[in-house]
Scaffold this active site. Structure first.
Site, PDB file in Angstrom:
ATOM      1  N   GLY B 132       0.824  -1.205   0.000  1.00 50.59           N
ATOM      2  CA  GLY B 132       0.000   0.000   0.000  1.00 50.59           C
ATOM      3  C   GLY B 132       0.858   1.254   0.000  1.00 50.59           C
ATOM      4  O   GLY B 132       1.165   1.797   1.062  1.00 50.59           O
ATOM      5  N   SER B 134       1.065   3.852  -3.269  1.00 48.92           N
ATOM      6  CA  SER B 134       0.490   4.963  -4.047  1.00 48.92           C
ATOM      7  C   SER B 134      -0.900   5.353  -3.553  1.00 48.92           C
ATOM      8  O   SER B 134      -1.650   4.515  -3.045  1.00 48.92           O
ATOM      9  CB  SER B 134       0.362   4.564  -5.524  1.00 48.92           C
ATOM     10  OG  SER B 134       1.616   4.414  -6.092  1.00 48.92           O
ATOM     11  N   SER B 166      -1.336  -3.946  -5.883  1.00 52.26           N
ATOM     12  CA  SER B 166      -1.244  -5.121  -6.738  1.00 52.26           C
ATOM     13  C   SER B 166      -1.718  -6.361  -5.985  1.00 52.26           C
ATOM     14  O   SER B 166      -1.203  -6.673  -4.911  1.00 52.26           O
ATOM     15  CB  SER B 166       0.221  -5.251  -7.154  1.00 52.26           C
ATOM     16  OG  SER B 166       0.394  -6.262  -8.064  1.00 52.26           O
ATOM     17  N   GLU B 249      11.784  -3.580  -4.900  1.00 44.53           N
ATOM     18  CA  GLU B 249      10.751  -3.602  -5.925  1.00 44.53           C
ATOM     19  C   GLU B 249      11.349  -3.315  -7.307  1.00 44.53           C
ATOM     20  O   GLU B 249      11.030  -3.963  -8.292  1.00 44.53           O
ATOM     21  CB  GLU B 249       9.652  -2.571  -5.611  1.00 44.53           C
ATOM     22  CG  GLU B 249       8.528  -2.625  -6.641  1.00 44.53           C
ATOM     23  CD  GLU B 249       7.428  -1.592  -6.369  1.00 44.53           C
ATOM     24  OE1 GLU B 249       7.671  -0.656  -5.593  1.00 44.53           O
ATOM     25  OE2 GLU B 249       6.354  -1.754  -6.967  1.00 44.53           O
ATOM     26  N   GLU B 378      10.492   8.382 -15.384  1.00 43.05           N
ATOM     27  CA  GLU B 378      10.920   9.756 -15.112  1.00 43.05           C
ATOM     28  C   GLU B 378      11.491   9.873 -13.697  1.00 43.05           C
ATOM     29  O   GLU B 378      12.494  10.561 -13.480  1.00 43.05           O
ATOM     30  CB  GLU B 378       9.748  10.728 -15.283  1.00 43.05           C
ATOM     31  CG  GLU B 378       9.304  10.939 -16.732  1.00 43.05           C
ATOM     32  CD  GLU B 378       8.485   9.783 -17.299  1.00 43.05           C
ATOM     33  OE1 GLU B 378       8.034   8.922 -16.504  1.00 43.05           O
ATOM     34  OE2 GLU B 378       8.311   9.721 -18.522  1.00 43.05           O
TER      35      GLU B 378
END
Lengths: 379, 393, 379, 393
Positions: B132, B134, B166, B249, B378
């Site tokens: 958890g 974003s 996810s 990740e 980015e």
């Protein structure tokens, strides 16, 4: 040629854009998909388009058409691209319609072109086969004369809007080897004919591109025997330029939405449009889109004004290669700049990306077009 | 025989004796890999046994310490185990974010008690985890997250919303970032906490993606509760833990670029070959060569980094490079595969397309998210320019 | 193979870098150019390099060499790239020297290899001809047996450091057609031999790549008749990897100088390194350079450790293609980010850009290498 | 016969009767083009006559008003003149920054008196001009320039340094930006002024470039003087004039991408052809096609813009696009030509290289500056993103 819209064209462009954009147009596309519409478009909207005269745009006035040219046709397809409108304008009007007008007898025009213009019937063109890498000369489907008529045998692939068409214009070989440019003839096969089976297939953009299996199906000759190649090639070019118009509408719309997003979305305490890396990428897209506008205009006017085949091919190949590259660039960048939300099904950008991929590959990708351009220019 | 060769032959014998027949040859079937959890739902019932067998040997987490159910193996031994599994085309015994993300984080930042409580449940496949991080208004700018955790005795009460969680719809627990302090620097008010999702205050809604699948969810917290003892690291010190986890990740997503379908074979199938064996389309052949060479170069770079880490180098911000290049590589590869398949790569449904073709259309769509999830490309470039190159501003 | 320097290699790298970087190295290169040095390098510095043992790096210890491999040779060429040092390490030691060691008789090694290691003599390899697009099998220069000796006739082009060499290793055809891989033999032609004329030519990097005209010049066979192809190919691969090391040194140095400039130069009231568009481009270069480091290491170790020819070719082709692309990318970007000042002759970046272009094309550009890679991998 | 065809045939006759034989076929020789000025130095002595002849007809500035020595021609007529010159492979009658930059600026911003004083000297080739914009610390950030102009009666006294003054060592006069106000917004204190360089206070030093040529100079001002009547626009209002002039410069540099050597012909020469006429290297052939198509697309865009301007559209910031794309196109073209020429494109001197090859090496080096001079590519992208797309910040 002048690369500017005259007042009548500017008005047509505005009408087309207004029509295509009414009623949340992209949502309509999503709805058709969710309904698993096998047709892939809305007959009601198609009928409205016919009422507006779009189905008659490029045809002579004595046939009921508007007597306009490709310069006008691309304005229609551009507005449809903006709205992702899936109606069969390119396949039925520009592609099949052009072939009937160029090659058809008076009877054939009455039987197929006038009902097309009236929005009552439509043909789809079955010119491709599997694994032929876009080459229209690569044709193994055969036509034989039996009892004074023609019987066609073979499998045509990727027939755009082929499902539920009233008939198909089929390219079949009447002489020569599998890849000869000569020896191809065109036939009209009516839907429901014995031995003609069209199976529905959905592409990633939810539109249909079907397989047409011909097992001795009866066909009516369109144009002369063995001489269908050049007419087919020119009709593909016309359909290609119309498709370039559609891609131009798509990139303009996807780009505008992205610029809007850059101006409103905040991250790291600032509008993301203030980040110079994104600004430069946006500016580069702007330049590519300006080039697209020019090449679409240039190619459409060349088809209308210039009879030279190698110049025609160079302009069309150039337009298609550039629009293909740009529609992929802009939809990919749109997705990336929208971030995670762009990946969701409920957001529109994904629909543009899916349609972009189909457009890119239809009538030949950029690499195919560069090869074609080089050949036309003698190198 | 060297120790490593002994280990290889013993492992091989054990696998041959114990691996379920139903799972052999299924390595490339995503549904043959056990994800564990309280309520697993397996296509192959043998998955449950396979997980238990592998877990009992410590083979679900081969390099973790044995006291937490790991295998205590060296990297070389773990690599041998993997090779032997590949040889028999067997799936791993377990996969998931417990093994790849929260586990390594606990090993580094957890207290002894936290390790003992959670790690055995991970290696044993008892608990399935999700992430958890974003929030709708905190995507790339993760530190601006707003989900609030308010202290209430020995518990925190959590309210807010996470997005892009996810696999949340199948997970038992979530490791999440919460805001525990709203004044001061935004990074300094974040707490990393473990929350059990089996409570009324947690609601999960899957998000439908362009690919037609729903690998991600929105997760809502309304007065959900978690024990203070489930805070990892310091209260208000979660940002440090969060960054370390992001490294794990990035390594995981960057590593997904591993080759599957051979591009030259795909080229031969769709393009044909010339008499001299070269692919018939010279332009696509050139692009395939570029792609293969990029993958080879990336593989060598992963290896060079691993060799450096083995000899004592600390992993640093340059891991952003692996996330960035690995995902871009994967996306370019999917695009190239479509170009090779030409219009056969456009299929969504219908008899005219093979299963491989239909699967690839979706894989291409799914791949478009690689450069967004786990920190956008980015953000990775920002990290490299600021933290590796030391550019100002 | 392990992709990490062992302690001895790390020390060698440091020594090499320290040596190459003393005395304002790039200025030395500019001075040689301004002096219009036909040799293109400094014999005094070359002699110092020999004293350090660099000329013996890859050769067996019983010949006076250091018994090291390509893993060590690339550390030397990398440090020379950093400093733009023009001494003939690659041409004389790695390229010609490898051929003599692989194919030479004891007498030939004594006559040519030992003096090379001692810094007393040097050979250059004349393997190319004009318009052969990098293909070493394309060889039209012929060798004929006359009175028990060999006589060579033809024109070899782009002979790197060929001017003022003590002799040349020449590839000549002894059987087969112009482009056959078989039928190539290697010969040593001594400087001053009748019928051998080497004319000086300067490239854009101010180094010499000469034309060698052979008009019945006497040559001494090196290795067996007709079988020179594979040895030549392997020697080119060794020289290619050494050149990749040089390119790696160049990109690292040009990149470092650019990052430094970004941190100090101000425009629009801010350090230009704060502009995100430049930051992202710098980060992308960083990634490419990291990949270059890996492929140079990988290719060098493959040459040292792996006997499989197709794997060797794949690794070498990969390294050369990537370093070629990266050296052009990084020097172009370095120039652009330096702005106007980068275009001036007094600024160093231009020298890197010029040398980059030569390196890119030496032993085959990226497109040639991709083709070679594909062939080696069977597609 | 249409008016245009009449004009064509009259022009053709005049050219055939009057153009010096020595200059025919010399269109591609840069040294055959007259630059004019007080002290011209011509490789071909006929250049002086050619300039005078063309100037007398108004053909040096075909579309300018006749009262200033222009031809008063329509765009179509000017285009016909150019075609006829090309057909006879004749150079234009005059080139230089007077015609391309300061002239158009004066037409737009000059007073009647300024036009009468300067424009006839430009069209007649009497005065050669150069541009004084950039300074060592004001490159892309032009507005931060520091060269001071201080009022002294009816004159300004100028001190400072300009850099990248193209052709200053051959120029008679300079149009330059000076700082006349140091407080307030930096754009608001700039004055655009014309300065005669034939005075002690002006010193010019050529800059040697990587290409070995010196097209640019450093120019030093030490108490140089210029009449106040030579200020174009308002005092402190020079920024507006400067930006307009930059548009002309961008159009000029962007326009340099016009095709010269045919790439397919060059390809045929260096690569050979297959039996079917295609170039023997499929990858370079593909790149040549891309280049030709990009040039065609750019040409169509230039035409589309010209057609729009003709029908009343005002030129705006999108002219940055022409500078940006035109120069990038030219640079890519030079790089591609090198790739086609392979190692023959690397020559600096020696018998092994043709003159064409040696010229091209230098042209390639020179081209690397295209994306820097006249506003860098980065500045053009900034202009597009802010002023065309309206992006914030």
């Amino acid at each position: 040629m002048k690369l500017i819209l005259d007042p009548a064209q500017a008005m047509l462009a505005k009408t087309a854009s207004d029509f295509a954009n009414k009623h949340d147009p992209v949502d309509r596309q999503r709805q058709l998909r969710n309904d698993k519409s096998e047709l892939g478009y809305s007959p009601a909207v198609w009928s409205e388009m016919a009422d507006l005269g779009w189905t008659g745009i490029p045809f002579a006035e004595d046939l009921g058409g508007l007597g306009m040219g490709m310069a006008e046709a691309v304005l229609i397809s551009e507005s449809m691209g903006e709205a992702l409108a899936p109606e069969p304008f390119i396949s039925a009007v520009i592609f099949a319609g052009s072939l009937i007008e160029a090659l058809g007898t008076t009877e054939q025009k009455q039987a197929w072109l006038q009902p097309t213009i009236e929005g009552q019937k439509r043909l789809a063109v079955a010119h491709q086969e599997q694994a032929t890498r876009f080459d229209p000369a690569h044709c193994t489907t055969t036509a034989e004369q039996v009892d004074g008529g023609w019987r066609l045998t073979g499998t045509k692939a990727h027939v755009i809007d082929g499902y539920d068409a009233n008939g198909w214009v089929v390219a079949a070989r009447t002489s020569g080897g599998d890849r000869d440019e000569d020896g191809i003839s065109l036939f009209i096969v009516a839907a429901g004919a014995n031995g003609a089976t069209c199976t529905h297939q959905a592409r990633v953009d939810s539109r249909n591109a079907s397989t047409l299996v011909l097992a001795g199906a009866p066909g009516e000759l369109l144009g002369g025997v063995d001489g269908g190649g050049p007419a087919l090639s020119e009709a593909i070019d016309r359909a290609t330029v119309a498709l370039c118009g559609e891609m131009l509408g798509m990139v303009r719309e996807a780009f505008e939405r992205t610029i809007e997003y850059l101006k409103t979305r905040e991250q790291f305490g600032a509008k993301i449009g203030t980040f110079q890396a994104l600004q430069h990428r946006a500016a580069e897209m702007f330049v590519e889109i300006e080039l697209c506008k020019s090449v679409v205009m240039g190619a459409a006017r060349t088809l209308d004004e210039d009879g030279d085949v190698s110049n025609r091919i160079a302009q069309v190949a150039n337009a298609k290669a550039r629009c293909s590259d740009t529609v992929i660039l802009v939809t990919n960048e749109a997705l990336q700049m929208h971030g995670g939300v762009g990946m969701t099904d409920e957001y529109d950008i994904g629909l543009f990306m899916k349609r972009a991929r189909v457009c890119e590959l239809t009538f030949g990708d950029a690499s195919y077009q560069r090869n074609r351009f080089a050949k036309a220019q003698g190198f | 025989m060297s120790d490593l060769e002994t280990f290889r032959s013993e492992t091989r014998s054990w696998l041959e004796a114990n691996a379920p027949d139903a799972l052999r040859g299924k390595r490339n079937d995503p549904e043959a890999v056990p994800w564990g959890g309280r309520n697993p739902n397996y296509k192959y019932p043998e998955c449950a046994d396979w997980l238990d067998l592998m877990a009992a040997k410590g083979f679900t987490a081969p390099t973790w310490p044995t006291e937490y159910g790991g295998g205590g193996l060296s990297r070389e031994e773990a690599s041998v185990l993997d090779q032997e599994l590949m040889d028999l085309e067997l799936p791993p015994g377990l996969t998931g974010f417990g093994l790849s993300m929260i586990g390594p984080t606990l090993l580094q930042y957890g207290t002894d008690q936290q390790k003992q409580e959670h790690l055995p449940n991970i290696t044993g496949g008892k608990i399935r985890w999700c992430q958890g991080y974003s929030e709708p208004n905190a995507g790339s700018d993760l530190a601006s997250l707003a989900s609030a955790a308010v202290r209430d005795g020995d518990e925190f009460v959590i309210n807010g919303q996470k997005i892009w969680t996810s696999g949340a719809d199948h997970a038992d627990c979530i490791f999440m970032l919460t805001r525990t302090e709203t004044s001061g620097k935004k990074q300094a008010g974040i707490t990393f906490i473990l929350v059990d999702m089996d409570q009324d205050g947690v609601e999960v809604r899957p998000i439908l993606l362009v690919s037609g699948a729903s690998p991600f969810c929105e997760t809502f917290f309304r007065n959900a509760r978690a024990k203070v003892s489930n805070v990892i690291g310091e209260i208000n010190g979660g940002w440090t833990v969060a960054k370390a986890l992001l490294t794990f990740e990035r390594n995981m997503i960057g590593g997904m670029a591993a080759a599957r379908t051979s591009l030259p074979d795909l080229g031969a199938e769709y393009l044909g070959r010339n008499d001299d064996g070269s692919l018939a389309d010279p332009i696509l052949r050139d692009e395939i060569a570029q792609m293969e060479m990029d993958a080879l170069s990336f593989g060598l770079t992963v290896q060079r980094n691993a060799d450096a880490v083995k000899s004592g180098k600390q992993p640093g911000p340059e891991s952003s490079m692996f996330k960035y290049y690995g995902t871009e590589l994967n996306m370019r590869r999917e695009q190239l595969m479509l170009s090779i398949r030409e219009q056969q790569g456009l299929g969504w449904e219908g008899d005219g397309y093979s299963t491989d073709e239909l699967v690839q259309t979706r894989a291409w769509l799914r791949s478009r998210g690689n450069s967004i999830e786990g920190g956008t490309s980015e953000v990775q470039l920002n990290i490299i320019s600021k933290r590796v190159l030391g550019l100002p501003g």
